[in-house]
Design an enzyme around this catalytic site. Structure first.
Site, mmCIF file in Angstrom:
data_model
loop_
_atom_site.group_PDB
_atom_site.id
_atom_site.type_symbol
_atom_site.label_atom_id
_atom_site.label_comp_id
_atom_site.label_asym_id
_atom_site.label_seq_id
_atom_site.Cartn_x
_atom_site.Cartn_y
_atom_site.Cartn_z
ATOM 1 N N HIS A 152 -5.396 1.071 4.565
ATOM 2 C CA HIS A 152 -6.592 1.900 4.749
ATOM 3 C C HIS A 152 -7.833 1.009 4.811
ATOM 4 C CE1 HIS A 152 -4.313 5.232 2.438
ATOM 5 N NE2 HIS A 152 -4.380 5.632 3.699
ATOM 6 N N LYS A 164 0.085 18.369 -0.066
ATOM 7 C CA LYS A 164 0.327 17.198 -0.904
ATOM 8 C C LYS A 164 0.097 17.494 -2.382
ATOM 9 C CE LYS A 164 -0.693 13.564 2.420
ATOM 10 N NZ LYS A 164 -1.429 12.319 2.662
ATOM 11 N N ARG A 179 0.581 3.745 12.281
ATOM 12 C CA ARG A 179 1.479 2.691 11.815
ATOM 13 C C ARG A 179 2.765 2.632 12.629
ATOM 14 N NH1 ARG A 179 2.183 4.879 5.926
ATOM 15 N NH2 ARG A 179 2.238 6.699 7.266
ATOM 16 N N SER A 239 0.552 5.437 0.915
ATOM 17 C CA SER A 239 0.200 5.819 -0.456
ATOM 18 C C SER A 239 1.423 6.313 -1.212
ATOM 19 C CB SER A 239 -0.889 6.899 -0.438
ATOM 20 O OG SER A 239 -2.079 6.392 0.117
#
Length: 154
Positions: free
Chosen positions: A17, A41, A90, A128
């Site tokens: 990030h 989440k 990514r 994360s």
């Protein structure tokens, strides 16, 4: 003034990030890092903790500000007259998700442009979620997160 908006949950912010933020800060006059709430989440850190982590990690970037919201990113961008969304990719899964999301955002605000930045090769495996899992198993995460984040895991 060209303002870019980089949104995410940042639970926690990673070196990946931070690399995107650094690169965005070189492209835009101002970058807003927006910490949002994703209803899908479950968070390890509170919104306040995440804001502190991101603020500490980004303190060297003079043209980067941090904010939080419970709005959709596109609604926040409209409210603050921001026309550029910064998204990081990514892998092919990220591309698929981000591509679809960019179409929704464009339908909601035709003035909104999404800028895709490819993750640096050395950060493509970092997420994360993987950081939280590694930590849960007692592994060293120091090479994956900014130094400012480590104290929140203690």
């Amino acid at each position: 003034m060209k303002v870019g908006l980089y949104s995410g949950s940042f639970d926690p912010i990673t070196n990946g990030h931070l690399d995107i933020i650094k690169r965005s800060a070189a492209l835009f006059d101002k970058v807003v890092v927006l910490i949002g709430i994703n209803i899908e989440k479950k968070y390890m850190f509170s919104l306040e903790e995440r804001k502190k982590m991101v603020s500490e990690a980004c303190m060297d970037f003079k043209n980067v500000t941090i904010d939080c919201t419970d709005l959709l990113t596109v609604e926040y961008s409209k409210k603050h007259n921001i026309n550029f969304l910064i998204r990081s990719i990514r892998n092919s899964e990220d591309y698929s998700v981000e591509n679809k999301l960019s179409y929704f955002n464009k339908e909601l605000d035709s003035n909104l442009e999404t800028i895709f930045l490819l993750a640096d090769e050395k950060y493509r495996h970092i997420s994360s979620s993987s950081i939280k899992e590694l930590h849960a198993y007692g592994q060293d995460i120091s090479k994956y997160v900014p130094y400012a984040v480590l104290k929140y895991f203690k």
